[in-house]
Design a protein around this motif. Sequence first.
Motif, PDB file in Angstrom:
ATOM      1  N   ALA A 192       0.842  -1.197   0.000  1.00  0.00           N
ATOM      2  CA  ALA A 192       0.000   0.000   0.000  1.00  0.00           C
ATOM      3  C   ALA A 192       0.878   1.248   0.000  1.00  0.00           C
ATOM      4  O   ALA A 192       2.065   1.201   0.359  1.00  0.00           O
ATOM      5  CB  ALA A 192      -0.904  -0.004   1.220  1.00  0.00           C
ATOM      6  N   ALA A 193       0.296   2.360  -0.394  1.00  0.00           N
ATOM      7  CA  ALA A 193       1.041   3.615  -0.433  1.00  0.00           C
ATOM      8  C   ALA A 193       1.656   3.939   0.923  1.00  0.00           C
ATOM      9  O   ALA A 193       2.800   4.409   1.001  1.00  0.00           O
ATOM     10  CB  ALA A 193       0.114   4.743  -0.887  1.00  0.00           C
ATOM     11  N   ALA A 194       0.914   3.673   1.988  1.00  0.00           N
ATOM     12  CA  ALA A 194       1.420   3.965   3.333  1.00  0.00           C
ATOM     13  C   ALA A 194       2.654   3.138   3.672  1.00  0.00           C
ATOM     14  O   ALA A 194       3.448   3.532   4.537  1.00  0.00           O
ATOM     15  CB  ALA A 194       0.323   3.717   4.364  1.00  0.00           C
ATOM     16  N   ASP A 195       2.830   2.019   2.968  1.00  0.00           N
ATOM     17  CA  ASP A 195       3.990   1.151   3.213  1.00  0.00           C
ATOM     18  C   ASP A 195       5.066   1.315   2.142  1.00  0.00           C
ATOM     19  O   ASP A 195       5.989   0.491   2.059  1.00  0.00           O
ATOM     20  CB  ASP A 195       3.532  -0.304   3.269  1.00  0.00           C
ATOM     21  N   GLY A 196       4.937   2.340   1.329  1.00  0.00           N
ATOM     22  CA  GLY A 196       5.970   2.643   0.349  1.00  0.00           C
ATOM     23  C   GLY A 196       5.735   2.112  -1.041  1.00  0.00           C
ATOM     24  O   GLY A 196       6.586   2.292  -1.919  1.00  0.00           O
ATOM     25  N   GLY A 197       4.604   1.470  -1.297  1.00  0.00           N
ATOM     26  CA  GLY A 197       4.349   0.915  -2.620  1.00  0.00           C
ATOM     27  C   GLY A 197       4.124   1.996  -3.662  1.00  0.00           C
ATOM     28  O   GLY A 197       3.434   2.984  -3.404  1.00  0.00           O
ATOM     29  N   VAL A 198       4.715   1.799  -4.855  1.00  0.00           N
ATOM     30  CA  VAL A 198       4.582   2.768  -5.948  1.00  0.00           C
ATOM     31  C   VAL A 198       4.316   2.015  -7.253  1.00  0.00           C
ATOM     32  O   VAL A 198       5.083   1.122  -7.625  1.00  0.00           O
ATOM     33  CB  VAL A 198       5.847   3.632  -6.114  1.00  0.00           C
ATOM     34  N   ALA A 199       3.238   2.384  -7.938  1.00  0.00           N
ATOM     35  CA  ALA A 199       2.921   1.825  -9.251  1.00  0.00           C
ATOM     36  C   ALA A 199       3.236   2.880 -10.307  1.00  0.00           C
ATOM     37  O   ALA A 199       2.678   3.981 -10.278  1.00  0.00           O
ATOM     38  CB  ALA A 199       1.450   1.430  -9.332  1.00  0.00           C
ATOM     39  N   VAL A 200       4.147   2.565 -11.221  1.00  0.00           N
ATOM     40  CA  VAL A 200       4.548   3.477 -12.284  1.00  0.00           C
ATOM     41  C   VAL A 200       3.838   3.037 -13.561  1.00  0.00           C
ATOM     42  O   VAL A 200       4.119   1.955 -14.095  1.00  0.00           O
ATOM     43  CB  VAL A 200       6.078   3.459 -12.464  1.00  0.00           C
TER      44      VAL A 200
END
Length: 445
Positions: A192-200
Amino acid sequence: MSGPVVIDSRLAEPGSLFVALSGERADGHDFAESAVAAGAAAVLGSRPVAAPQLLAEGGDEGVVAALGRLARAVAGELTDADIVGVTGSSGKTTTKDLLAQVLSGLGSTIAPAGSLNNEIGHPLTVLRADESTRFIVLEVAARGRGHIAHLCTIAPPRIGVVLNVGSAHVGEFGSRAAIAQAKGELVEALPAAADGGVAVLNADDDAVIAMAARTSARVVSYGLAPEADVRAEDVRLDAAGRAAFTLRLGGGSAPVRLALVGAHQVHNALAVAAVAAEFGMGAEAVAEALGKAGPVSRWRMEVSELPDGVTLVNDAYNANPESVAAALRTLEAISADGRRPLAVLGVMAELGAAHDEEHRAAGRLAARAGAAALVVVGDDAAPIAEGAREVPEWRGEVVRVPDAAQAAAALRARLRAGDVVMVKGSRVAGLEKVAELLMSGEDAK
């Protein structure tokens, strides 16, 4: 064990783990003793051998599963390493290579050689990493639904890049929508975003940008679209087919001049820029790194100069409708200065019911690109010739040949000083042999 994990006994060295697989041509178990003699500490296999052994049940499938579990355990220990996964119908290997070169300026980077992107190559790449590794860049391929999801359990990515959804393997998947479903497994696997996940995600591909709804990671878009977070403006090609553009990134901008050939490299470079920005690189630093990055993997837009000033572009590693179209656009751009363009095209595999029409479309594109001669290799590629002949204004020549050797001979009979030759086809066509024969000057044996 302190050495590498290898599947070729000839690469075994002190402290290594030799993974014995049956294979199509040889059984790795037969080479276990030689691997140990070279220093391998143990053998991972599915049947007993006269060596220290980790025995897996279930044949090769069981060995591959055990290899994946080992890689997952190692990845879990590398808490200081960021894992980046790259997927898409085309451009995965080039983007992976670009990204590895750019990130290597920030820290120790591990990436697969070539296209080691399956359930064997994926863990082998991860198992090259150690405590000093800062980045692991992985190419993630899919042969069917659930495959990418499985690979993401072996090496869970924090950042996932989706390049495009095209027609590659549509014969296996059945539709572009099914391909998109499979490719999107990468963004579904991200934290999740809160855990640093980034979708490019590619803002210029409708099927890719739609994946934003399938992930809880933060979404960063890239492309030519004005709303893209990372974008290129003023794109242009030089006489050699290399792209230049203005990079817009994080409120800054910088001029980029790529060393790679083809307008399609712009999107690959933008994806790399988006990832690099996540690790603190600004527009100028990214632009400089992209400009220094060159081709790494073989047979992907490799440019060579032959005698008499003939330019040979070897893009024979693989082919699908989108990559063939990109190759022909590149051919047209390089020959825009008045040189004669010639194209050597082979079959595009795994297109299913779309096979004939997609090949005819490729032929039409070759004719509209102004090919003075179109060499069509193999019976399966015959519709390419039909498509070219459907373009009424085209005045070029179609030559049909059975194999790569005859394609090289046909070219030799037609080449003139200053010509530009594009070679493109799926792996099964083996068209890299065309380039090898032309470059060597030898006749086919």
